[in-house]
Motif scaffolding. Sequence first.
Motif, mmCIF file in Angstrom:
data_model
loop_
_atom_site.group_PDB
_atom_site.id
_atom_site.type_symbol
_atom_site.label_atom_id
_atom_site.label_comp_id
_atom_site.label_asym_id
_atom_site.label_seq_id
_atom_site.Cartn_x
_atom_site.Cartn_y
_atom_site.Cartn_z
ATOM 1 N N SER A 1 -6.645 1.525 -3.923
ATOM 2 C CA SER A 1 -5.837 2.573 -4.575
ATOM 3 C C SER A 1 -6.724 3.774 -4.873
ATOM 4 O O SER A 1 -7.963 3.657 -4.894
ATOM 5 C CB SER A 1 -5.242 2.053 -5.898
ATOM 6 O OG SER A 1 -6.283 1.792 -6.810
ATOM 7 N N GLY A 2 -6.070 4.890 -5.150
ATOM 8 C CA GLY A 2 -6.816 6.077 -5.546
ATOM 9 C C GLY A 2 -7.536 5.844 -6.864
ATOM 10 O O GLY A 2 -8.689 6.243 -7.030
ATOM 11 N N ARG A 3 -6.855 5.185 -7.815
ATOM 12 C CA ARG A 3 -7.540 4.984 -9.112
ATOM 13 C C ARG A 3 -8.713 4.038 -8.963
ATOM 14 O O ARG A 3 -9.731 4.194 -9.634
ATOM 15 C CB ARG A 3 -6.568 4.549 -10.204
ATOM 16 C CG ARG A 3 -5.720 3.374 -9.917
ATOM 17 C CD ARG A 3 -4.537 3.322 -10.905
ATOM 18 N NE ARG A 3 -3.660 2.224 -10.562
ATOM 19 C CZ ARG A 3 -2.777 2.248 -9.568
ATOM 20 N NH1 ARG A 3 -2.652 3.336 -8.837
ATOM 21 N NH2 ARG A 3 -2.037 1.202 -9.296
ATOM 22 N N THR B 1 -2.503 15.841 -16.011
ATOM 23 C CA THR B 1 -2.654 15.291 -14.662
ATOM 24 C C THR B 1 -2.064 13.892 -14.671
ATOM 25 O O THR B 1 -1.533 13.412 -15.694
ATOM 26 C CB THR B 1 -4.124 15.279 -14.194
ATOM 27 O OG1 THR B 1 -4.176 14.894 -12.807
ATOM 28 C CG2 THR B 1 -4.990 14.297 -14.975
ATOM 29 N N SER B 2 -2.175 13.195 -13.544
ATOM 30 C CA SER B 2 -1.681 11.816 -13.459
ATOM 31 C C SER B 2 -2.389 10.944 -14.493
ATOM 32 O O SER B 2 -3.616 11.028 -14.654
ATOM 33 C CB SER B 2 -1.964 11.281 -12.060
ATOM 34 O OG SER B 2 -1.772 9.895 -12.036
ATOM 35 N N SER C 1 -3.056 8.077 -14.119
ATOM 36 C CA SER C 1 -3.974 7.206 -13.354
ATOM 37 C C SER C 1 -5.418 7.698 -13.439
ATOM 38 O O SER C 1 -6.354 6.905 -13.342
ATOM 39 C CB SER C 1 -3.604 7.181 -11.876
ATOM 40 O OG SER C 1 -2.353 6.630 -11.696
ATOM 41 N N VAL C 2 -5.592 9.012 -13.565
ATOM 42 C CA VAL C 2 -6.956 9.547 -13.617
ATOM 43 C C VAL C 2 -7.643 9.048 -14.887
ATOM 44 O O VAL C 2 -8.767 8.528 -14.851
ATOM 45 C CB VAL C 2 -6.938 11.098 -13.551
ATOM 46 C CG1 VAL C 2 -8.344 11.659 -13.670
ATOM 47 C CG2 VAL C 2 -6.286 11.577 -12.261
ATOM 48 N N ASP D 1 -10.758 15.948 -6.727
ATOM 49 C CA ASP D 1 -9.646 14.993 -6.643
ATOM 50 C C ASP D 1 -8.476 15.628 -5.890
ATOM 51 O O ASP D 1 -7.674 16.361 -6.462
ATOM 52 C CB ASP D 1 -9.234 14.589 -8.066
ATOM 53 C CG ASP D 1 -8.053 13.637 -8.076
ATOM 54 O OD1 ASP D 1 -7.391 13.478 -7.041
ATOM 55 O OD2 ASP D 1 -7.780 13.051 -9.141
ATOM 56 N N ALA E 1 -6.118 13.822 -4.486
ATOM 57 C CA ALA E 1 -5.147 12.724 -4.323
ATOM 58 C C ALA E 1 -3.784 13.260 -3.928
ATOM 59 O O ALA E 1 -3.056 12.618 -3.176
ATOM 60 C CB ALA E 1 -5.042 11.924 -5.624
ATOM 61 N N GLN E 2 -3.439 14.450 -4.446
ATOM 62 C CA GLN E 2 -2.113 15.010 -4.174
ATOM 63 C C GLN E 2 -2.162 16.150 -3.152
ATOM 64 O O GLN E 2 -1.159 16.829 -2.960
ATOM 65 C CB GLN E 2 -1.503 15.562 -5.475
ATOM 66 C CG GLN E 2 -1.387 14.543 -6.583
ATOM 67 C CD GLN E 2 -0.669 15.114 -7.804
ATOM 68 O OE1 GLN E 2 0.037 16.105 -7.731
ATOM 69 N NE2 GLN E 2 -0.857 14.464 -8.947
ATOM 70 N N LEU F 1 -11.765 12.826 -3.295
ATOM 71 C CA LEU F 1 -10.797 11.713 -3.315
ATOM 72 C C LEU F 1 -9.511 12.104 -2.599
ATOM 73 O O LEU F 1 -9.007 13.209 -2.757
ATOM 74 C CB LEU F 1 -10.435 11.373 -4.770
ATOM 75 C CG LEU F 1 -9.221 10.434 -4.933
ATOM 76 C CD1 LEU F 1 -9.615 8.994 -4.648
ATOM 77 C CD2 LEU F 1 -8.598 10.549 -6.308
ATOM 78 N N SER G 1 -5.588 10.025 -1.914
ATOM 79 C CA SER G 1 -4.807 8.813 -2.206
ATOM 80 C C SER G 1 -3.840 8.557 -1.055
ATOM 81 O O SER G 1 -3.306 9.494 -0.454
ATOM 82 C CB SER G 1 -4.040 8.999 -3.512
ATOM 83 O OG SER G 1 -3.038 8.004 -3.624
ATOM 84 N N SER H 1 -1.280 6.346 -1.676
ATOM 85 C CA SER H 1 -0.180 5.607 -2.313
ATOM 86 C C SER H 1 1.142 6.234 -1.873
ATOM 87 O O SER H 1 1.174 7.277 -1.228
ATOM 88 C CB SER H 1 -0.346 5.553 -3.829
ATOM 89 O OG SER H 1 -0.067 6.801 -4.385
ATOM 90 N N LYS I 1 2.315 10.090 -1.892
ATOM 91 C CA LYS I 1 1.315 11.112 -1.569
ATOM 92 C C LYS I 1 1.566 11.755 -0.194
ATOM 93 O O LYS I 1 2.531 11.448 0.475
ATOM 94 C CB LYS I 1 -0.072 10.479 -1.634
ATOM 95 C CG LYS I 1 -0.415 9.918 -3.020
ATOM 96 C CD LYS I 1 -0.290 10.945 -4.108
ATOM 97 C CE LYS I 1 -0.902 10.524 -5.431
ATOM 98 N NZ LYS I 1 -0.380 9.274 -5.985
HETATM 99 C C1 LIG Z 1 -4.516 13.611 -9.285
HETATM 100 C C2 LIG Z 1 -4.514 12.135 -9.038
HETATM 101 N N1 LIG Z 1 -5.689 11.474 -8.976
HETATM 102 C C3 LIG Z 1 -5.727 10.139 -8.764
HETATM 103 C C4 LIG Z 1 -4.583 9.394 -8.589
HETATM 104 C C5 LIG Z 1 -4.645 7.925 -8.349
HETATM 105 O O1 LIG Z 1 -4.133 7.592 -7.088
HETATM 106 P P1 LIG Z 1 -3.350 6.221 -6.825
HETATM 107 O O2 LIG Z 1 -1.913 6.425 -7.135
HETATM 108 O O3 LIG Z 1 -3.574 5.986 -5.361
HETATM 109 O O4 LIG Z 1 -3.974 5.171 -7.657
HETATM 110 C C6 LIG Z 1 -3.349 10.042 -8.643
HETATM 111 C C7 LIG Z 1 -2.089 9.297 -8.508
HETATM 112 O O5 LIG Z 1 -1.008 9.754 -8.744
HETATM 113 C C8 LIG Z 1 -3.309 11.441 -8.870
HETATM 114 O O6 LIG Z 1 -2.149 12.105 -8.924
#
Ligand SMILES: Cc1ncc(COP(=O)(O)O)c(C=O)c1O
Length: 388
Positions: free
Chosen positions: A53-55, A81-82, A84-85, A153, A155-156, A175, A177, A179, A182
């Motif tokens: 996963s991204g996280r 932000t998410s 998840s960060v 980051d 991810a998006q 990074l 992602s 998921s 995305k």
């Molecule tokens: C800015 C950002 N970083 C990291 C992540 C983590 O990615 P993942 O959903 O693959 O765990 C996300 C997920 O939404 C995100 O939006």
Amino acid sequence: MTLRALAPSGVPFSLGDIVQGLLAAVDGERSMTRFRDQVAARFGKRHVRFFSSGRGAVSAGLSALHARFPARDEVVIPAYTSFSVASAVVHAGLKVRLYDVDPETLGPVPESLERALGDRSLCLMVCHLFGCPADMDMAREMAGRYGVPLFDDAAQAMGAAWKGKQAGTFGDIGLFSLSRGKNISAVDGGILVTDEDWLAEGLDALAPPAPSMRGKVKLWLTALALCVLMHPRLYWIPNSLPFLKLGESHFDPDFGVTALTPFQAGLGMRMLRRLDRINAGRGSVAVQWMNVLNGRKFPSLPEGSDSVWLRLPLLDSGPGDVMKEYGVVRSYPTGLHEIEALRPHLAGDGTYPGAERLARSLVTLPTQGYVTGQDIEHVARAMGGGAV
Ligand SMILES: Cc1ncc(COP(=O)(O)O)c(C=O)c1O
């Protein structure tokens, strides 16, 4: 209940993608190497590492940085932000230090960022929200001034660019992602890219285990479900199941990390080939939204930023603008500083009015491939606006 519903984001898999994934699974390690080489070539980076996963990728990246700079334990991240960060920072056993986000551009507020940086900063993370690249000249200058590594980051924002250079390729580590919501997807997954040998070695020391057989079967079944259920005629099914918590952002630092599988590498390779086409499609849907909702407020991007509009943020929304069945949803419900469970992990305090304003007033409009002109007109009419 309407029988047409749109996902806020996502890329549907075709059966061909899934077959390709299964063939890659048979090919095992060779598929991983091929995917790694393709990512390295696309982003011009020497080292590429995959995670489930991204996280998981963020947590590993931070742990590798911390192994090198053990006296630094604060990760400087945006207050909007998410979730998840923040989850990944806490998962890595580190502290969160926040900076505010400009509610017009979605990028860092320079004065707030400067206040957040210091001797204990392990890295500065910049997130390109919803596919909109942040001002990376400012971020690089600020990270350089304080001698702090930059964690880019994207991810998006896979495929977005700042002054012609791809998001995710700035700084010491980047990074992406994979998921499901995305730019491209492999059901789940995270990619770290870096040119630093010491970071790549640090990441190798943290290489996660392969998932269990059960985990692999779950990935295959989820890919099949996404292939079928993202279609607007069927999306109402997952959309009406509250336990799936679709589109919600949660603070949960207690997650497992495993390796990406060859099946996912196969999906990833197919999708990476389509990335520019997918992004162009999203871009043209975003333009249609902006034309139809021409009196409304969208991000004003700094010159030099080339967004991929993973979703299109509408910045002046009211409660009546949320239309879940059309994929028009609020994004992050609060700033990170307002998450009760994160409080013990916050370093310092501050005010984050930009983050609060965005949490209150931002909804995102879907740009994914199933959105039609009719959907756009319908939503615009329901919002009482635009040139419909
Ligand atoms: C800015 C950002 N970083 C990291 C992540 C983590 O990615 P993942 O959903 O693959 O765990 C996300 C997920 O939404 C995100 O939006």
